[in-house]
Design an enzyme around this catalytic site. Structure first.
Site, PDB file in Angstrom:
ATOM      1  N   ASP A  88     -26.275  -2.860  38.125  1.00 43.77           N
ATOM      2  CA  ASP A  88     -26.244  -1.441  37.763  1.00 43.77           C
ATOM      3  C   ASP A  88     -24.896  -1.113  37.122  1.00 43.77           C
ATOM      4  O   ASP A  88     -23.846  -1.602  37.524  1.00 43.77           O
ATOM      5  CB  ASP A  88     -26.466  -0.587  39.017  1.00 43.77           C
ATOM      6  CG  ASP A  88     -26.829   0.844  38.696  1.00 43.77           C
ATOM      7  OD1 ASP A  88     -27.983   1.229  38.934  1.00 43.77           O
ATOM      8  OD2 ASP A  88     -25.963   1.592  38.192  1.00 43.77           O
ATOM      9  N   ASN A  95     -37.050   5.008  43.400  1.00 40.48           N
ATOM     10  CA  ASN A  95     -37.126   6.458  43.211  1.00 40.48           C
ATOM     11  C   ASN A  95     -38.265   6.784  42.255  1.00 40.48           C
ATOM     12  O   ASN A  95     -38.369   6.176  41.186  1.00 40.48           O
ATOM     13  CB  ASN A  95     -35.809   6.980  42.627  1.00 40.48           C
ATOM     14  CG  ASN A  95     -34.637   6.796  43.576  1.00 40.48           C
ATOM     15  OD1 ASN A  95     -34.783   6.937  44.785  1.00 40.48           O
ATOM     16  ND2 ASN A  95     -33.475   6.469  43.035  1.00 40.48           N
ATOM     17  N   GLY A 122     -34.829  11.683  42.481  1.00 45.39           N
ATOM     18  CA  GLY A 122     -33.608  11.326  41.757  1.00 45.39           C
ATOM     19  C   GLY A 122     -33.807  10.286  40.681  1.00 45.39           C
ATOM     20  O   GLY A 122     -32.831   9.668  40.235  1.00 45.39           O
ATOM     21  N   GLN A 123     -35.056  10.070  40.258  1.00 42.64           N
ATOM     22  CA  GLN A 123     -35.267   9.090  39.186  1.00 42.64           C
ATOM     23  C   GLN A 123     -34.687   9.620  37.877  1.00 42.64           C
ATOM     24  O   GLN A 123     -35.003  10.737  37.443  1.00 42.64           O
ATOM     25  CB  GLN A 123     -36.763   8.779  39.002  1.00 42.64           C
ATOM     26  CG  GLN A 123     -37.000   7.668  37.974  1.00 42.64           C
ATOM     27  CD  GLN A 123     -38.462   7.244  37.861  1.00 42.64           C
ATOM     28  OE1 GLN A 123     -39.343   7.822  38.492  1.00 42.64           O
ATOM     29  NE2 GLN A 123     -38.699   6.231  37.040  1.00 42.64           N
ATOM     30  N   HIS A 175     -37.768   0.740  38.333  1.00 42.32           N
ATOM     31  CA  HIS A 175     -36.682  -0.172  38.732  1.00 42.32           C
ATOM     32  C   HIS A 175     -36.505  -0.100  40.236  1.00 42.32           C
ATOM     33  O   HIS A 175     -36.467   0.979  40.817  1.00 42.32           O
ATOM     34  CB  HIS A 175     -35.371   0.160  38.008  1.00 42.32           C
ATOM     35  CG  HIS A 175     -35.002   1.609  38.049  1.00 42.32           C
ATOM     36  ND1 HIS A 175     -35.589   2.535  37.232  1.00 42.32           N
ATOM     37  CD2 HIS A 175     -34.135   2.273  38.834  1.00 42.32           C
ATOM     38  CE1 HIS A 175     -35.088   3.738  37.498  1.00 42.32           C
ATOM     39  NE2 HIS A 175     -34.203   3.604  38.475  1.00 42.32           N
ATOM     40  N   LEU A 176     -36.381  -1.266  40.829  1.00 45.03           N
ATOM     41  CA  LEU A 176     -36.153  -1.398  42.264  1.00 45.03           C
ATOM     42  C   LEU A 176     -34.656  -1.637  42.453  1.00 45.03           C
ATOM     43  O   LEU A 176     -34.120  -2.636  41.963  1.00 45.03           O
ATOM     44  CB  LEU A 176     -36.974  -2.576  42.786  1.00 45.03           C
ATOM     45  CG  LEU A 176     -36.859  -2.966  44.256  1.00 45.03           C
ATOM     46  CD1 LEU A 176     -37.242  -1.821  45.171  1.00 45.03           C
ATOM     47  CD2 LEU A 176     -37.764  -4.156  44.537  1.00 45.03           C
ATOM     48  N   HIS A 177     -33.985  -0.707  43.135  1.00 45.68           N
ATOM     49  CA  HIS A 177     -32.560  -0.887  43.432  1.00 45.68           C
ATOM     50  C   HIS A 177     -32.418  -1.873  44.592  1.00 45.68           C
ATOM     51  O   HIS A 177     -33.116  -1.739  45.609  1.00 45.68           O
ATOM     52  CB  HIS A 177     -31.925   0.431  43.883  1.00 45.68           C
ATOM     53  CG  HIS A 177     -31.920   1.532  42.873  1.00 45.68           C
ATOM     54  ND1 HIS A 177     -30.786   1.889  42.174  1.00 45.68           N
ATOM     55  CD2 HIS A 177     -32.895   2.377  42.461  1.00 45.68           C
ATOM     56  CE1 HIS A 177     -31.065   2.919  41.378  1.00 45.68           C
ATOM     57  NE2 HIS A 177     -32.332   3.233  41.528  1.00 45.68           N
TER      58      HIS A 177
END
Ligand code: 5GP
Ligand code: ZN
Length: 114
Positions: free
Chosen positions: A30, A87, A93-94, A100-102
């Protein structure tokens, strides 16, 4: 999707800091990390939100989790612990509308998330 920043990473227009890649997913660091390890795992195929997953995408959804597990191993977090976050839409909060997977780790996490 030509105007999607994450699709540009998949097609090579932008070079992210890649941690893991296979035929269906890409994992990269990120830009604005919220933990010592903060990696995003994305499907190479554009899906805007998790609402777009269909029953026939079950294997792809599973591949995201398996890739996140791999990232945790690469980062030495699999035994320490790590968090996966997905998200979906505004209230969660997207900000980037390519699923996407944090994968977050390397520090103690709080619960519940803010
Ligand atoms: P969201 O809030 O949509 O769940 O998360 C979007 C994430 O994408 C944020 O953590 C943000 O820092 C990250 N991000 C946004 N633009 C870029 C970029 O150009 N490169 C990288 N590596 N990460 C990005
Ligand atoms: Zn995209």
């Amino acid at each position: 999707m030509s105007d999607c920043i994450f699709c540009k990473m998949v097609n090579g227009e932008i070079q992210p800091d890649v941690v893991y890649e296979d035929d269906q997913v890409l994992a990269f660091r990120d830009l604005n990390p919220q933990a010592p390890t903060h990696v995003l795992v994305i499907p190479k195929r554009h899906l805007s939100t998790t609402n777009d997953f269909q029953p026939e995408d079950a294997a792809l959804a599973g591949r995201l989790i398996l890739a996140a597990k791999k990232v945790a191993e690469i980062e030495g977090l699999d035994q320490r612990g790590y968090r996966m976050v997905l998200n979906c839409n505004a209230e969660a909060g997207q900000a980037v509308f390519h699923v996407h997977l944090h994968v977050l780790g390397g520090r103690a996490m709080k619960w519940p998330p803010g």
